[in-house]
Design a protein around this motif. Structure first.
Motif, mmCIF file in Angstrom:
data_model
loop_
_atom_site.group_PDB
_atom_site.id
_atom_site.type_symbol
_atom_site.label_atom_id
_atom_site.label_comp_id
_atom_site.label_asym_id
_atom_site.label_seq_id
_atom_site.Cartn_x
_atom_site.Cartn_y
_atom_site.Cartn_z
ATOM 1 N N THR A 79 7.953 -1.984 -6.439
ATOM 2 C CA THR A 79 9.149 -1.100 -6.734
ATOM 3 C C THR A 79 9.838 -2.088 -7.493
ATOM 4 O O THR A 79 10.640 -1.516 -8.063
ATOM 5 N N TYR A 117 5.555 -2.484 -0.838
ATOM 6 C CA TYR A 117 6.271 -0.905 -1.592
ATOM 7 C C TYR A 117 7.576 -2.135 -2.106
ATOM 8 O O TYR A 117 7.982 -1.742 -2.944
ATOM 9 N N TYR A 126 7.599 4.766 -6.700
ATOM 10 C CA TYR A 126 7.583 3.543 -6.646
ATOM 11 C C TYR A 126 7.121 2.417 -8.105
ATOM 12 O O TYR A 126 6.361 1.657 -8.246
ATOM 13 N N LEU A 178 3.986 5.622 -0.282
ATOM 14 C CA LEU A 178 3.175 4.234 -0.603
ATOM 15 C C LEU A 178 1.991 5.094 -1.181
ATOM 16 O O LEU A 178 0.498 3.935 -1.993
#
Length: 402
Positions: free
Chosen positions: A386, A382, A62, A247
């Motif tokens: 990322t 998220y 991530y 996550l």
């Protein structure tokens, strides 16, 4: 001589960033707290009860860094690791990580033989995938470990409807030939971030029906897994044998409407920061950045931050993205450019070139969080973590060696 592990870890990261950039020449950096990741996994393990934890480290963990975060997750109690792409799974093996490892997103022509040779578990959603995996196993000379994926209602990966029956039948044929063993059955939620949504229960029921069908046909899976981060935090009934948090491993809440990270015992591990490149006074009425979408209302001071959409800062954050600069929360002023953006810090705030600007972090020192950025640009946390680009070096702190 005994060395301080925190200092040693950080020093190692200062030599080279993720993309080979020396941190001491970089204008911005990501600070990653490996101890936070370890503690987050320990909390997720506690919540998983008797189920084991597969820490998802896809997408370069991530955006936090694949190998260091994988090691931190294992230190926190994860007994499995998971990646979407086979290349990342093989990179973990090349780094010496031997934990059970699942990868699930392959296409025709993927190097299934390498996966089998490196003891990487593979997912299959269709008979062609099983045939390709079996061929790779035949070339290597040992059976592949396979997890069958059922589409329980997401409408994405997995075998759907009659396709599940066909997938089970094909798996049994390849298993009888000795080329693979079905060791897992899995699926993925569509609405786990909305725990009361009716599809959650329906998907669990469909998943259990699919497992029962496979078992009646003669498959004996070692692990059944369905729960992602949101389900681990809100739906203990979905734990089964293995949970797959992603996550939440990195300390972010997958259900921000239900609770912030602290409500679930999680600590965000990533802090994104930069050094001010330029400070200057401008008069009232000065347009700022491309298109002059921001115009100063009075004489003021502008600070130039050397990060832009080339580093993963959303272009949509113009006049919206929050930062901590000069001890105060401010907002990006004008459009975000490829390599830089500007912040109006006001007439009285004292900011100098070289000062630290924090875009987001845990939020414990007044800085914005990744969720604050997600809200500002109408996306999810998220995406915020990322998308931070490879030219932004990662600096690791904590007692877990990267």
């Amino acid at each position: 001589m005994t060395t301080d592990p925190t200092t040693e870890t950080t020093h190692a990261a200062q030599e080279t960033g993720r993309a080979g950039t020396r941190v001491d020449t970089a204008t911005a950096r990501v600070q990653v707290d490996l101890d936070a990741i370890r503690a987050n996994v320990a909390e997720l393990d506690r919540r998983a009860g008797d189920a084991n934890v597969l820490a998802v480290v896809k997408a370069d963990a991530y955006g936090h860094g694949l190998v260091p975060c994988a090691r931190a997750a294992i230190a926190g109690g994860a007994t499995w690791l998971g990646t979407a792409q086979l290349g990342e799974a093989l990179a973990l093996r090349a780094a010496g990580i031997s934990a059970p490892l699942l990868t699930w997103l392959t296409v025709p022509g993927s190097d299934f033989a390498a996966a089998v040779n490196e003891d990487v578990d593979l997912s299959a959603s269709a008979p062609w995938g099983l045939a390709a995996i079996a061929e790779g196993a035949r070339r290597v000379g040992k059976p592949a470990r396979v997890h069958l994926c059922v589409d329980s209602g997401l409408g994405r990966e997995g075998a759907y409807g009659q396709g599940w029956t066909e997938l089970v039948g094909a798996a049994l044929r390849h298993q009888a030939e000795g080329h693979l063993r079905v060791v897992g059955i899995w699926s993925h939620f569509a609405y786990a971030d909305a725990p009361q949504h009716p599809t959650v229960q329906r998907q669990q029921e469909r998943f259990e029906e699919a497992v029962a069908e496979a078992e009646r046909a003669g498959i004996r899976p070692e692990v059944r897994h369905l729960a992602n981060s949101a389900a681990v935090l809100t739906n203990p009934s979905a734990a089964y044998d293995l949970v797959r948090p992603g996550l939440a491993v990195y300390g972010l809440s997958p259900v921000p409407d239900v609770g912030a990270p602290a409500a679930f015992g999680l600590t965000p591990a990533m802090t994104l920061e930069a050094d001010v490149a330029l400070v200057k006074r401008v008069p009232a009425g000065q347009g700022v950045s491309y298109g002059h979408t921001y115009v100063t209302s009075e004489p003021t001071t502008l600070a130039l931050v050397p990060m832009g959409y080339g580093d993963g800062i959303p272009r949509a954050a113009g006049n919206a993205g929050p930062v901590l600069i000069g001890g105060q929360r401010r907002t990006v002023s004008g459009r975000v450019c490829m390599d830089q953006f500007t912040v109006d810090v006001g007439a009285e705030v004292r900011v100098s070139a070289g000062d630290r600007v924090v875009l987001f972090g845990p939020g414990t020192s007044g800085e914005p969080t990744a969720q604050d950025w997600a809200a500002a640009v109408d996306t999810i946390s998220y995406e915020i973590v990322t998308r931070v680009g490879a030219r932004v070096p990662r600096v690791y702190a904590g007692s877990v060696a990267p």
